[in-house]
Each structure stands twice: as C-alpha cells, then as structure tokens.
Design a protein around this motif. Structure first.
Motif, PDB file in Angstrom:
ATOM      1  N   PRO A  69       0.844  -1.194   0.000  1.00 13.80           N
ATOM      2  CA  PRO A  69       0.000   0.000   0.000  1.00 13.80           C
ATOM      3  C   PRO A  69       0.882   1.248   0.000  1.00 13.80           C
ATOM      4  N   ASP A  70       0.370   2.295  -0.530  1.00 11.76           N
ATOM      5  CA  ASP A  70       1.063   3.597  -0.512  1.00 11.76           C
ATOM      6  C   ASP A  70       2.446   3.512  -1.141  1.00 11.76           C
ATOM      7  N   LEU A  71       3.428   4.172  -0.539  1.00 13.50           N
ATOM      8  CA  LEU A  71       4.781   4.234  -1.077  1.00 13.50           C
ATOM      9  C   LEU A  71       5.763   3.387  -0.270  1.00 13.50           C
ATOM     10  N   ASP A  72       5.256   2.354   0.383  1.00 12.71           N
ATOM     11  CA  ASP A  72       6.137   1.492   1.176  1.00 12.71           C
ATOM     12  C   ASP A  72       7.148   0.808   0.266  1.00 12.71           C
ATOM     13  N   ASN A  73       8.301   0.425   0.830  1.00 15.98           N
ATOM     14  CA  ASN A  73       9.373  -0.129   0.018  1.00 15.98           C
ATOM     15  C   ASN A  73       9.834  -1.478   0.559  1.00 15.98           C
ATOM     16  N   LEU A  74       9.249  -2.538   0.014  1.00 12.28           N
ATOM     17  CA  LEU A  74       9.678  -3.894   0.324  1.00 12.28           C
ATOM     18  C   LEU A  74      10.349  -4.476  -0.917  1.00 12.28           C
ATOM     19  N   ASP A  75      11.210  -5.464  -0.716  1.00 10.52           N
ATOM     20  CA  ASP A  75      11.914  -6.113  -1.819  1.00 10.52           C
ATOM     21  C   ASP A  75      11.695  -7.616  -1.755  1.00 10.52           C
ATOM     22  N   TRP A  76      11.839  -8.285  -2.899  1.00 13.84           N
ATOM     23  CA  TRP A  76      11.755  -9.747  -2.937  1.00 13.84           C
ATOM     24  C   TRP A  76      12.996 -10.306  -3.613  1.00 13.84           C
ATOM     25  N   TYR A  77      13.331 -11.542  -3.217  1.00 16.42           N
ATOM     26  CA  TYR A  77      14.476 -12.261  -3.776  1.00 16.42           C
ATOM     27  C   TYR A  77      14.031 -13.686  -4.072  1.00 16.42           C
ATOM     28  N   LEU A  78      14.402 -14.213  -5.222  1.00 13.77           N
ATOM     29  CA  LEU A  78      14.044 -15.569  -5.622  1.00 13.77           C
ATOM     30  C   LEU A  78      15.287 -16.453  -5.540  1.00 13.77           C
ATOM     31  N   TYR A  79      15.124 -17.632  -4.947  1.00 13.08           N
ATOM     32  CA  TYR A  79      16.227 -18.583  -4.771  1.00 13.08           C
ATOM     33  C   TYR A  79      15.838 -19.941  -5.325  1.00 13.08           C
ATOM     34  N   THR A  80      16.827 -20.693  -5.783  1.00 13.43           N
ATOM     35  CA  THR A  80      16.611 -22.085  -6.164  1.00 13.43           C
ATOM     36  C   THR A  80      16.795 -22.950  -4.922  1.00 13.43           C
ATOM     37  N   ALA A  81      16.254 -24.150  -4.953  1.00 15.53           N
ATOM     38  CA  ALA A  81      16.398 -25.055  -3.806  1.00 15.53           C
ATOM     39  C   ALA A  81      17.853 -25.449  -3.578  1.00 15.53           C
ATOM     40  N   SER A  82      18.647 -25.404  -4.625  1.00 16.33           N
ATOM     41  CA  SER A  82      20.046 -25.809  -4.492  1.00 16.33           C
ATOM     42  C   SER A  82      20.955 -24.692  -3.986  1.00 16.33           C
ATOM     43  N   ASP A  83      20.456 -23.449  -3.944  1.00 12.36           N
ATOM     44  CA  ASP A  83      21.290 -22.341  -3.476  1.00 12.36           C
ATOM     45  C   ASP A  83      20.426 -21.303  -2.775  1.00 12.36           C
ATOM     46  N   LEU A  84      20.360 -21.383  -1.443  1.00 10.14           N
ATOM     47  CA  LEU A  84      19.575 -20.444  -0.655  1.00 10.14           C
ATOM     48  C   LEU A  84      20.428 -19.303  -0.111  1.00 10.14           C
ATOM     49  N   VAL A  85      21.602 -19.113  -0.697  1.00 14.44           N
ATOM     50  CA  VAL A  85      22.481 -18.020  -0.288  1.00 14.44           C
ATOM     51  C   VAL A  85      22.513 -16.937  -1.368  1.00 14.44           C
ATOM     52  N   LEU A  86      22.796 -17.328  -2.601  1.00 17.47           N
ATOM     53  CA  LEU A  86      22.847 -16.373  -3.707  1.00 17.47           C
ATOM     54  C   LEU A  86      21.507 -16.371  -4.431  1.00 17.47           C
ATOM     55  N   PHE A  87      20.884 -15.207  -4.516  1.00 25.69           N
ATOM     56  CA  PHE A  87      19.586 -15.127  -5.177  1.00 25.69           C
ATOM     57  C   PHE A  87      19.743 -15.283  -6.685  1.00 25.69           C
ATOM     58  N   SER A  88      18.691 -15.762  -7.323  1.00 26.69           N
ATOM     59  CA  SER A  88      18.674 -15.933  -8.777  1.00 26.69           C
ATOM     60  C   SER A  88      17.971 -14.779  -9.473  1.00 26.69           C
TER      61      SER A  88
END
Length: 135
Positions: A69-88
């Motif tokens: 809502p409004d001007l809130d600033n959230l981010d998302w990151y997508l990961y593979t099951a084989s690498d939960l450290v470096l996002f894809s």
C-alpha cells in the motif's frame, strides 16, 4: 541479537502457514504460493523476513509481483532449492508493485524471500505466476 537457525538463517524468519514453533528450515517449510493467487503478508519489523515456497513443473518464465500500500518499500528475492544463499532474481527498486521475471531453467522447488528495504515495514500482497507454478 538474533541467533542463527538451521542452515544459518536468522531466528526472526517466518515460513508462512508453517506450524507454530516449527524450525525455519527450507527442508521442512510448508508455506507455499499457489499459481497466480494473491497471498497477503506483512513485514512488521526491520528484522522480519518472510519466506514462501513454490514448485515449477516445467522450465519457463516465472513472474513475481509484490504489491504494497502507498509508497512502502519492500523487496523480494528468488532462490533455487540448491542455493539459498545467492539469489537468482530480485525485485529491489522503489517501484510499487515490485515486478520481475525469472527464467526457470528446470522444474523444481524455488523460494521467495520478502524483506523491508532499509528497515521498511508494511503489509503486502505476493503473486507468483507462470511456468507451471504450483503450491
């Protein structure tokens, strides 16, 4: 200070729809996103992290849309099951909604992490679609 949980994740991580007191481990997570279905959540503190799990049944594009809502600033990151450290893939601009596409190279399990940018807190709606996405 947050302690490390299984696989080095901070103790403040939430798996949506997980059983209370279940460990925040991707190996036991049952918080899932259904194809092209809106899922509501909230980042309620600067250390809050929300994780979602989904399955891709065939290679192809996966679209992720995070709306606040409004001007809130959230981010998302997508990961593979084989690498939960470096996002894809990630959605980390000041846009609202944060929308991005990831070309899933193979069928399998994937994860979305939702966080607040610079301590931002906000409710949100997450939608994942495409490439045979299933919960």
């Amino acid at each position: 200070q947050l302690g490390a949980g299984p696989l080095g994740f901070a103790a403040g991580i939430h798996w949506h729809e997980r059983k209370q007191n279940a460990p925040p481990s991707p190996l036991t997570a049952n918080g899932r996103v259904a194809a092209n279905k809106d899922v509501s959540g909230a980042i309620s503190s600067a250390t809050d992290v929300d994780w979602f799990k989904f399955t891709v049944t065939s290679p192809g594009d996966v679209k992720v849309k995070l709306t606040m809502p409004d001007l809130d600033n959230l981010d998302w990151y997508l990961y593979t099951a084989s690498d939960l450290v470096l996002f894809s893939a990630r959605g980390y601009s000041s846009s609202n909604p944060e929308v991005g596409t990831y070309n899933a190279p193979a069928a399998g399990t994937y994860y979305i992490k939702v966080v607040g940018y610079a301590g931002a807190v906000s409710p949100y709606v997450l939608n994942v679609s495409g490439a045979g996405v299933t919960p």
